[in-house]
Design a protein around this motif. Structure first.
Motif, PDB file in Angstrom:
ATOM      1  N   TRP A 156      -3.398   6.435  -3.608  1.00 25.73           N
ATOM      2  CA  TRP A 156      -2.712   5.311  -4.237  1.00 25.73           C
ATOM      3  C   TRP A 156      -1.923   5.747  -5.463  1.00 25.73           C
ATOM      4  O   TRP A 156      -0.755   5.372  -5.625  1.00 25.73           O
ATOM      5  CB  TRP A 156      -3.747   4.255  -4.618  1.00 25.73           C
TER       6      TRP A 156
ATOM      7  N   ILE B 146       0.841  -1.211   0.000  1.00 23.95           N
ATOM      8  CA  ILE B 146       0.000   0.000   0.000  1.00 23.95           C
ATOM      9  C   ILE B 146       0.866   1.247   0.000  1.00 23.95           C
ATOM     10  O   ILE B 146       0.554   2.228  -0.684  1.00 23.95           O
ATOM     11  CB  ILE B 146      -0.943  -0.003   1.223  1.00 23.95           C
ATOM     12  N   ASP B 147       1.962   1.231   0.757  1.00 20.68           N
ATOM     13  CA  ASP B 147       2.810   2.421   0.889  1.00 20.68           C
ATOM     14  C   ASP B 147       4.198   2.199   0.300  1.00 20.68           C
ATOM     15  O   ASP B 147       5.153   2.865   0.692  1.00 20.68           O
ATOM     16  CB  ASP B 147       2.914   2.809   2.363  1.00 20.68           C
TER      17      ASP B 147
ATOM     18  N   HIS C 225       2.232   5.440  -5.848  1.00 26.03           N
ATOM     19  CA  HIS C 225       2.766   4.444  -6.770  1.00 26.03           C
ATOM     20  C   HIS C 225       3.146   5.022  -8.135  1.00 26.03           C
ATOM     21  O   HIS C 225       3.387   4.267  -9.080  1.00 26.03           O
ATOM     22  CB  HIS C 225       1.766   3.297  -6.952  1.00 26.03           C
TER      23      HIS C 225
END
Length: 343
Positions: free
Chosen positions: A248, A139-140, A252
């Motif tokens: 998100w 997620i991170d 990313h």
């Protein structure tokens, strides 16, 4: 040896040698612990041994270079690092839970279904939680991975508040839970000393010596995991500003990027150098402290003797009294723990 920004440097082969020794020290006692179905202990050995092997391979491939030789390997290696940072404290939690339930058991007899349930719970903690952490860290995960000269592949986590929820604080939380079980076990043992031998007799694969060695191993891991996890969080908070979570897509963006850092560059930042060196050396110390507690125990010495006798018979030698004084029942126990991988 020389000093860069007050950080002591050393030949990389030194680490490679100790990493491989750490792998061997973790694996040697594994067979007889598997036979005894000591789930938490086996998980501790497997995760620690594989962590040492992972670091050994990385230190060999990226010795003196930062070339992205094996991107698929790095994807696997960095994901494993993330999981093992949580897995070793989780294995210690499994050990402490088992010791607590033995110390507080009301019934001497343990049924097969209870044993099976205990194994499944341990596997859920010792494998399920690390796998969940591997998934959640994505997620991170700001970009694919980093490569540090001499160290090899390394995971990257974008420094936002989300990272502390899904990644950074997990070893600390598990260590605190494990500490509660450890304290309760000691408290219960002090209250029920008279029943203790009878309770242990219900566990055919656990005697008083092994019980106390397990307790010492788990307590050692706790005493170091909690302060080192706090130190890890402190470094992450103070080394660079915590960035806002913008979603998100923002986190990313340019995800396939691989950052590469020659040794002279990462040694220039004292905090980074200490973090990298601490995180990779402590898995080796974990293997050493485990072997110090269990590699010289009575059951270990019996297995060494059996192995020596087996080899001697194959080559036509008589061992006689050989080996009876090779191993001491006590060993040096270094100060050791496991620290999560810094970002």
């Amino acid at each position: 040896m020389s000093t860069d920004s007050e950080i002591l440097t050393y030949p990389n082969w030194v680490f490679s040698m100790f990493a491989f020794i750490g792998f061997l020290l973790s694996i040697i006692p594994l067979p007889w612990h598997l036979e005894a179905w000591n789930t938490g202990t086996c998980l501790f050995m497997i995760w620690t041994g594989l962590a040492c092997l992972n670091q050994f391979i990385n230190s060999i491939i990226w010795n003196g270079n930062v070339i992205n030789w094996a991107p698929v390997w790095c994807d696997i290696s960095t994901r494993f690092m993330i999981g093992s940072a949580v897995a070793i404290p989780a294995a210690s939690l499994c050990i402490n839970r088992r010791l607590y339930y033995i110390a507080t058991a009301n019934a001497v007899t343990i049924t097969k279904s209870e044993r099976r349930r205990a194994v499944l719970v341990d596997l859920g903690i010792g494998i399920g939680i690390p796998v969940l952490e591997m998934v959640l860290q994505y997620i991170d995960q700001g970009h694919r991975f980093n490569i540090f000269e001499d160290i090899g592949c390394y995971p990257f986590t974008y420094n936002t508040w989300v990272a502390y929820v899904v990644d950074v604080t997990w070893p600390l939380a598990i260590g605190c839970i494990s500490a509660v079980y450890c304290i309760l076990s000691i408290r219960s043992f002090n209250k029920r000393r008279a029943q203790f031998k009878e309770l242990l007799s219900a566990n055919s694969n656990l005697n008083s010596n092994r019980y106390f060695r397990l307790m010492c191993l788990a307590a050692t891991e706790i005493l170091c995991t909690i302060p080192l996890s706090c130190w890890s969080i402190y470094l992450n908070v103070t080394s660079q500003p915590i960035q806002p979570w913008k979603g998100w897509d923002d986190t990313h963006s340019d995800f396939s990027r691989v950052d590469q850092f020659p040794s002279v560059i990462w040694h220039m930042n004292k905090g980074t150098a200490i973090s990298l060196e601490t995180s990779r050396w402590f898995v080796i110390f974990c293997s050493m402290v485990f072997f110090a507690y269990f590699g010289f125990a009575d059951e270990a010495r019996k297995n060494y003797r059996a192995a020596i006798d087996s080899v001697a018979k194959r080559v036509g030698l008589s061992t006689g009294s050989f080996g009876s004084s090779l191993w001491s029942s006590t060993g040096w126990v270094p100060f050791v723990s496991y620290v999560c991988y810094f970002n």
